[in-house]
Enzyme design. Structure first.
Site, short mmCIF file in Angstrom:
data_model
loop_
_atom_site.label_atom_id
_atom_site.label_comp_id
_atom_site.label_asym_id
_atom_site.label_seq_id
_atom_site.Cartn_x
_atom_site.Cartn_y
_atom_site.Cartn_z
N PRO A 90 0.78 -1.10 0.04
CA PRO A 90 -0.07 0.05 -0.04
C PRO A 90 0.84 1.26 0.13
O PRO A 90 0.52 2.35 -0.41
CB PRO A 90 -0.89 0.08 1.26
CG PRO A 90 -0.34 -1.46 1.66
CD PRO A 90 0.58 -1.86 1.33
N GLU A 117 0.51 -7.43 8.67
CA GLU A 117 0.57 -6.15 8.72
C GLU A 117 1.46 -5.49 7.85
O GLU A 117 1.61 -4.14 7.51
CB GLU A 117 0.69 -5.79 10.09
CG GLU A 117 -0.37 -6.36 11.15
CD GLU A 117 -1.86 -5.66 10.67
OE1 GLU A 117 -1.94 -4.14 10.68
OE2 GLU A 117 -2.76 -6.62 10.29
N ARG A 155 -1.57 -7.93 -21.38
CA ARG A 155 -2.50 -7.46 -22.61
C ARG A 155 -1.53 -6.56 -23.24
O ARG A 155 -2.00 -6.42 -24.53
CB ARG A 155 -3.80 -6.78 -22.18
CG ARG A 155 -3.59 -5.87 -21.36
CD ARG A 155 -5.17 -5.44 -20.93
NE ARG A 155 -5.80 -4.86 -22.03
CZ ARG A 155 -5.71 -3.87 -22.89
NH1 ARG A 155 -4.78 -2.99 -22.49
NH2 ARG A 155 -6.56 -3.59 -23.73
N ASP A 170 -3.32 2.28 -29.53
CA ASP A 170 -2.72 3.31 -30.19
C ASP A 170 -3.37 4.62 -29.95
O ASP A 170 -4.51 4.70 -29.73
CB ASP A 170 -2.55 3.12 -31.61
CG ASP A 170 -2.16 2.04 -32.06
OD1 ASP A 170 -2.58 1.50 -33.07
OD2 ASP A 170 -1.22 1.40 -31.35
C1 9D3 Z 1 -4.58 -3.07 8.44
C2 9D3 Z 1 -3.03 -2.94 8.24
N1 9D3 Z 1 -2.83 -1.52 7.60
C3 9D3 Z 1 -2.50 -0.51 8.89
C4 9D3 Z 1 -2.86 0.90 8.54
C5 9D3 Z 1 -1.50 -1.44 6.68
C6 9D3 Z 1 -1.71 -2.39 5.70
C7 9D3 Z 1 -0.75 -3.44 5.65
C8 9D3 Z 1 -0.86 -4.65 4.61
C9 9D3 Z 1 -3.00 -2.53 4.82
C10 9D3 Z 1 -2.74 -3.45 3.81
C11 9D3 Z 1 -2.02 -4.30 3.83
C12 9D3 Z 1 -2.03 -5.31 2.81
N2 9D3 Z 1 -2.06 -4.72 1.52
C13 9D3 Z 1 -1.41 -5.08 0.32
O1 9D3 Z 1 -0.25 -5.93 0.49
C14 9D3 Z 1 -1.29 -4.45 -0.81
C15 9D3 Z 1 -2.22 -3.29 -1.35
C16 9D3 Z 1 -3.28 -2.53 -0.75
O2 9D3 Z 1 -3.77 -2.93 0.28
N3 9D3 Z 1 -3.91 -1.68 -1.45
C17 9D3 Z 1 -3.55 -1.41 -2.67
N4 9D3 Z 1 -2.52 -2.12 -3.36
C18 9D3 Z 1 -1.83 -2.91 -2.50
S1 9D3 Z 1 -0.63 -3.80 -3.23
C19 9D3 Z 1 -0.27 -4.81 -1.64
#
Ligand code: 9D3
Length: 267
Positions: A90, A117, A155, A170
């Site tokens: 994230p 987490e 793709r 394109d």
């Molecule tokens: C509940 C834990 N959060 C604390 C504020 C942080 C958090 C850690 C791990 C939130 C999401 C995740 C797991 N998400 C991903 O591994 C992830 C992700 C996403 O949650 N949103 C958008 N793209 C991606 S790419 C990997």
């Protein structure tokens, strides 16, 4: 192109790889998807991939050793020097069409899926070449995000889509092009115009007359106008970064006028 995916849920990907563009690219030999079970790179009896966070707090964190071992085990590969090692997270930069285009030029992309987490920061700093997010919403892990990346990149590989579909990529595919550019939000695209098929009337809702008229120039103009209108209402940010031609300027002026008149009538 090779995708090396490191995950604790390799089976999660099996059905995804059996359909659509991913299946097609696999069958056609344009892409190879290799799944690596992170637990195969642990060294304890319980195949432990996570541990409690230093400093305390809730949840668990992916340990660095299995991820480092997994990536190091696949290092000597074609395009190895140039392979991005992408940590889905994230905290990453946002996936856009241009990021997909960038990956599509690589011989190999390594995708690391986190869970819980988070992932020990040393993975982000010293193993991954970048972190990538697919959008500002909370997932429970990187697997779906990795699947999205693979779909968006695959793709774009030469020969994966037929001519008909790939022409859409394109930027300015000639007069027939309505929503020029690739995916909206991508490299200079706008939103698509509405589409209709038979029946010409469904539950009292009629297909716009112009589409039945056979007047191809009128139809092209109508489609462009509706595409611009939708973009203007929903995604003005896209319009701002679009090089607008003379006709687009005129159509947008018509759209603004029509909106003003409608607002006037409501008062
Ligand atoms: C509940 C834990 N959060 C604390 C504020 C942080 C958090 C850690 C791990 C939130 C999401 C995740 C797991 N998400 C991903 O591994 C992830 C992700 C996403 O949650 N949103 C958008 N793209 C991606 S790419 C990997």
């Amino acid at each position: 192109m090779i995708f090396d995916v490191v995950t604790i849920f390799p089976d999660f990907f099996s059905s995804i790889l059996e359909y659509g563009v991913l299946q097609r690219a696999r069958a056609g030999g344009q892409a190879k998807f290799r799944l690596h079970d992170l637990r195969d790179f642990t060294d304890d009896r319980h195949r432990t991939v996570d541990d409690r966070p230093f400093g305390g707090g809730p949840g668990m964190v992916f340990k660095p050793e299995p991820l480092f071992r997994a990536v190091e085990a696949l290092k000597p590969e074609p395009g190895g020097a140039d392979s991005p090692v992408v940590l889905l997270s994230p905290q990453g930069r946002l996936l856009t069409q241009s990021v997909a285009e960038e990956f599509a030029r690589k011989e190999r992309v390594v995708l690391l899926c986190g869970r819980y987490e988070g992932v020990d920061e040393r993975v982000a700093q010293h193993l991954a070449t970048e972190e990538l997010s697919i959008g500002d919403y909370v997932l429970t892990g990187g697997e779906l995000a990795a699947a999205v990346v693979m779909e968006a990149v695959t793709r774009l590989l030469p020969g994966v889509l037929g001519n008909e579909e790939s022409r859409e990529q394109d930027s300015f595919a000639g007069a027939g092009s309505v929503a020029a550019g690739s995916a909206s939000g991508g490299a200079g695209g706008i939103l698509d115009c509405p589409h209709y098929t038979r029946p010409a009337e469904f539950r009292g809702w009629k297909v716009p007359e112009v589409l039945l008229s056979g007047d191809h120039e009128e139809i092209r103009r109508w489609r462009r106008r509706r595409a611009l209108e939708k973009t203007w209402r929903r995604r003005p940010d896209l319009l701002a970064s679009l090089p607008l031609g003379q006709e687009d300027g005129k159509l947008l002026e018509e759209i603004r006028q029509a909106a003003l008149e409608l607002a006037g009538r409501r008062d």
